[in-house]
Design a protein around this motif. Structure first.
Motif: not given
Length: 780
Positions: A572-574, A605, A646, A651, A653
């Motif tokens: 996950l981009y977070q 996110t 999510a 998801n 970036d």
């Protein structure tokens, strides 16, 4: 001679006759008559104009239907999918038909609200004139008003009760509809609708429901004193509540009884007998009604609803008798998930039921608050303490991106690899030193490393370079204002709520735009008018600042030494930040080493921003501390909730904006604001406990461009990398005053190294609410 005398007598006689005869109108009388004509003409024209205006307004009057007249006037609250989640607490009306309403109650209502009810046609000019005279003379016993009972019913059924809507147009429409209602419905029907519709306090609507709530009986089972009490309550349900205000309730009941006697519906003896009864006689202790919103749903949405009603109040709505339809931004799925995480045992093992949580979830792209939890294990409460919006606990190191590093990038153009010093630091003008949890110094390190390892000293030094003024301006752009001037200590702890922090971090998530968080998206009043609400975004920082902060905060969870490893979600981009607060010096010896008062995690996110606070309400009671291992609970709550969120969103970036330039520093990808590459410096850790030797050929050319050659690093240090994964926390004391918005107080702290405990005194200003310690030493 005689001839002259005769002539004079004759002339005198003629004058006498002339004076005694009819006279021409006097000039003054002609003027008065003209004025009178003008006044009459003005009155006639005024009447005609008023009639014309009345009928003009009447044409645009809303429709009044039987459904509207017979329905309750509750405030319904809907979630984002349009499902009813609340009807204002105990808003559960039991409808009673006319033939089941006691005759004495009908007579009491008529005597109280509209003595000429059975004679008027919906409006009553005699009543209006009489009300004006009686109220001026003080002879109405407080019972006389200008609106008929039918007009009151129309008002409750069709129109908003907001003070701003009390206009001439509204009054004209109200009168017109009262005429129609009186024409279309019988007096018994009108009385039935009224008795079932009025607000009776404590979230109860209708007198049948009130009888059950206050006395545990049906209307048919009440005595004269109790019926008179109910009949008098609609004028001011809160003030005439016999449970909480028996004195005023008694006065009102007695006025109703006197009015009934005056109208000859009861005798004076009956009135006196009923007046002698204690107004609290017959009240039940268990005030319950039927057909409630499920207790489970009420618990789940309690904190969110409390904030909804607070928001409605600030907008000027009357939620107790407004008949509103309130549409919110609540994501019921996210709300239930968050509730289950903090109240169940499936996800997290909590140390006790008294261990508390406050959390807010915001949509970064519009400011919508989609979920909010104000506590856990709260029992059967309605609108209990909402810890999600409390501002009396320090946010600790979650303040660093907001007050230190964000402003440094925004105003000083710090690159992510900016050299910052983790060396001995004493607060200016004092002898108080600032420490990290390990009481070690890493020498010169990068800003990125200082952030993801949550080192205190580099953060405060950065704030010192930025300046309090610029930092305060940056915070203001993120919706945070403070009553008193902030200090360097606030760079490692701000007194803000999880709602404020979630909204502020949301600006990092969306590229630099701040949206004020809001829960209510639309309100429909009884007249059918829809009022839509949204948050208008304002640029709070450059897209470069937002991107670079986000990139650094990714490492909080992904770097092996990051302070937020427990919040990591694979793939996950977070990004996010941790925060913990240690105890002040005068209490530190009462808790284990590493124990803190508060633990935070705020992460995001591109789709959601989640802020979580954990701790105890009474953090100074024995055993009410957050142990070193329990500081990760906030991260775990975030992890489970964000995993759910999510799963129902994309998801993706973050994309580097054109205003940011990518470079390589020490074998790592770093960033700087285009045109401001900063200064390349040796940022290898040099601790007071070890030494570092570094050789690097990275340098800037004369034109400011980066030229990178091969470099070699030989490092020897006794500072272990694993130790830096433990966050530094600020020490604070419990606020003793203020509003929860002040952020400048310092306090004492305790710093511990190995087996030796060193205590250094701090200062506490009881007038402030920010007590971040001058000797802060464990600020994660």
């Amino acid at each position: 001679m005689s001839s002259n005398n005769n002539t004079r007598e004759t002339r005198m006689s003629r004058n006498a006759d002339r004076q005694s005869g009819p006279q021409k109108p006097h000039h003054g009388w002609r003027t008065f008559r003209r004025i009178l004509y003008v006044i009459v003409a003005v009155i006639v024209l005024g009447i005609l104009a008023g009639a014309g205006l009345f009928f003009y307004y009447a044409q645009s009057a809303p429709k009044v239907t039987q459904s509207a007249l017979s329905s309750d006037a509750s405030t319904r609250v809907y979630d984002a999918n349009g499902k009813v989640i609340s009807r204002l607490g105990a808003q559960n009306r039991t409808y009673v038909k006319s033939d089941q309403i006691p005759a004495l109650l009908k007579k009491a209502v008529v005597s109280t609200e509209d003595r000429r009810f059975y004679k008027n046609s919906g409006i009553d000019p005699v009543r209006i004139i009489g009300a004006a005279f009686s109220n001026i003379s003080g002879s109405s016993l407080g019972m006389q008003g200008g609106s008929t009972l039918t007009q009151q019913l129309v008002k409750l059924s069709v129109f908003s009760t907001a003070a701003s809507d009390r206009t001439l147009k509204r009054k004209a429409q109200e009168a017109w509809l009262a005429l129609k209602v009186d024409h279309d419905y019988s007096k018994d029907q009108i009385l039935e609708y009224y008795i079932n519709k009025v607000y009776m306090g404590n979230g109860v609507y209708g007198m049948q429901t009130a009888a059950q709530y206050y006395y545990g009986k049906k209307l048919s089972q009440l005595n004269l004193s109790q019926l008179a009490q109910l009949a008098g309550m609609p004028q001011s349900p809160t003030n005439y509540d016999p449970i909480h205000y028996p004195k005023y309730a008694t006065q009102r009941r007695n006025l109703v009884l006197q009015a009934m006697a005056k109208n000859n519906v009861i005798t004076s003896a009956q009135a006196q007998e009923a007046e002698a009864v204690n107004v609290q006689t017959g009240l039940v202790k268990d005030h319950t009604t039927s057909t409630q919103i499920s207790a489970k749903t009420s618990k789940v949405v309690d904190a969110y609803l409390k904030q909804v009603y607070a928001e409605l109040k600030t907008k000027g709505y009357n939620t107790t008798s407004g008949g509103l339809k309130v549409y919110t931004n609540l994501d019921m799925g996210a709300q239930k998930k968050l509730y289950d995480i903090v109240n169940g045992s499936t996800y997290i093992s909590f140390p006790s039921d008294k261990f508390q949580v406050g959390s807010t979830i915001v949509n970064p792209n519009n400011g919508k608050v989609v979920a909010m939890i104000g506590g856990r294990k709260t029992g059967n409460v309605t609108f209990g303490l909402n810890r999600a919006v409390q501002t009396d606990r320090s946010s600790a190191s979650t303040a660093k991106p907001l007050m230190d590093y964000g402003p440094a990038i925004q105003y000083l153009y710090y690159p992510t690899y900016e050299p910052v010093k983790d060396t001995e630091f004493t607060y200016p003008g004092t002898t108080k030193k600032l420490y990290d949890w390990d009481r070690k110094y890493q020498g010169t390190i990068t800003m990125r490393k200082a952030l993801y390892e949550s080192r205190n000293i580099p953060a405060v030094r950065t704030l010192q370079n930025v300046g309090i003024s610029k930092a305060t301006t940056f915070l203001k752009g993120l919706g945070m204002t403070f009553d008193k001037t902030l200090t360097l200590q606030n760079g490692i702890g701000l007194y803000i709520s999880s709602e404020q922090e979630a909204a502020a971090y949301a600006a990092f998530a969306n590229g630099g735009t701040y949206y004020k968080p809001y829960l209510v998206s639309k309100v429909v009043t009884q007249d059918g008018k829809a009022h839509n609400y949204l948050s208008t975004g304002k640029r709070a920082m450059s897209s470069a600042t937002a991107f670079m902060l986000t990139d650094m905060m990714k490492d909080v969870m992904t770097n092996e030494n990051g302070s937020g490893r427990s919040a990591a979600i694979s793939g996950l981009y977070q990004a996010g930040k941790t925060g913990t607060d240690s105890y002040p010096d005068d209490y530190a010896d009462k808790v284990p080493d590493g124990a803190t008062m508060d633990s935070w995690f705020t992460g995001y996110t591109k789709n959601y921003s989640v802020s979580v606070w954990t701790g105890y309400d009474k953090q100074f009671q024995t055993g009410h501390y957050v142990s070193e291992t329990q500081t990760t609970i906030a991260q775990e709550i975030y992890k489970y909730e964000m995993s759910y969120l999510a799963s129902k969103s994309t998801n993706s970036d973050w994309t580097k904006p054109d205003t940011v330039t990518e470079t390589r520093q020490n074998g790592k990808t770093e960033y700087y604001v285009t045109g401001h590459p900063g200064t390349v410096s040796d940022t290898t850790a040099t601790s007071q406990y070890g030494s570092t030797n570094t050789t690097s050929s990275s340098a800037y050319s004369s034109n400011g461009q980066v030229t990178t050659n091969s470099s070699s690093r030989n490092t020897t240090s006794t500072t272990t990398e694993s130790s830096t994964s433990k966050e530094s926390s600020s020490t604070e004391q419990k606020p003793t005053g203020g509003t929860g918005d002040d952020d400048t107080t310092t306090s004492s702290s305790t710093t511990t190294s190995s087996s030796t405990s060193t205590t250094t005194g701090g200062t506490t200003d009881a007038g402030d609410n920010n007590h971040t310690n001058a000797n802060d030493d464990t600020n994660n």
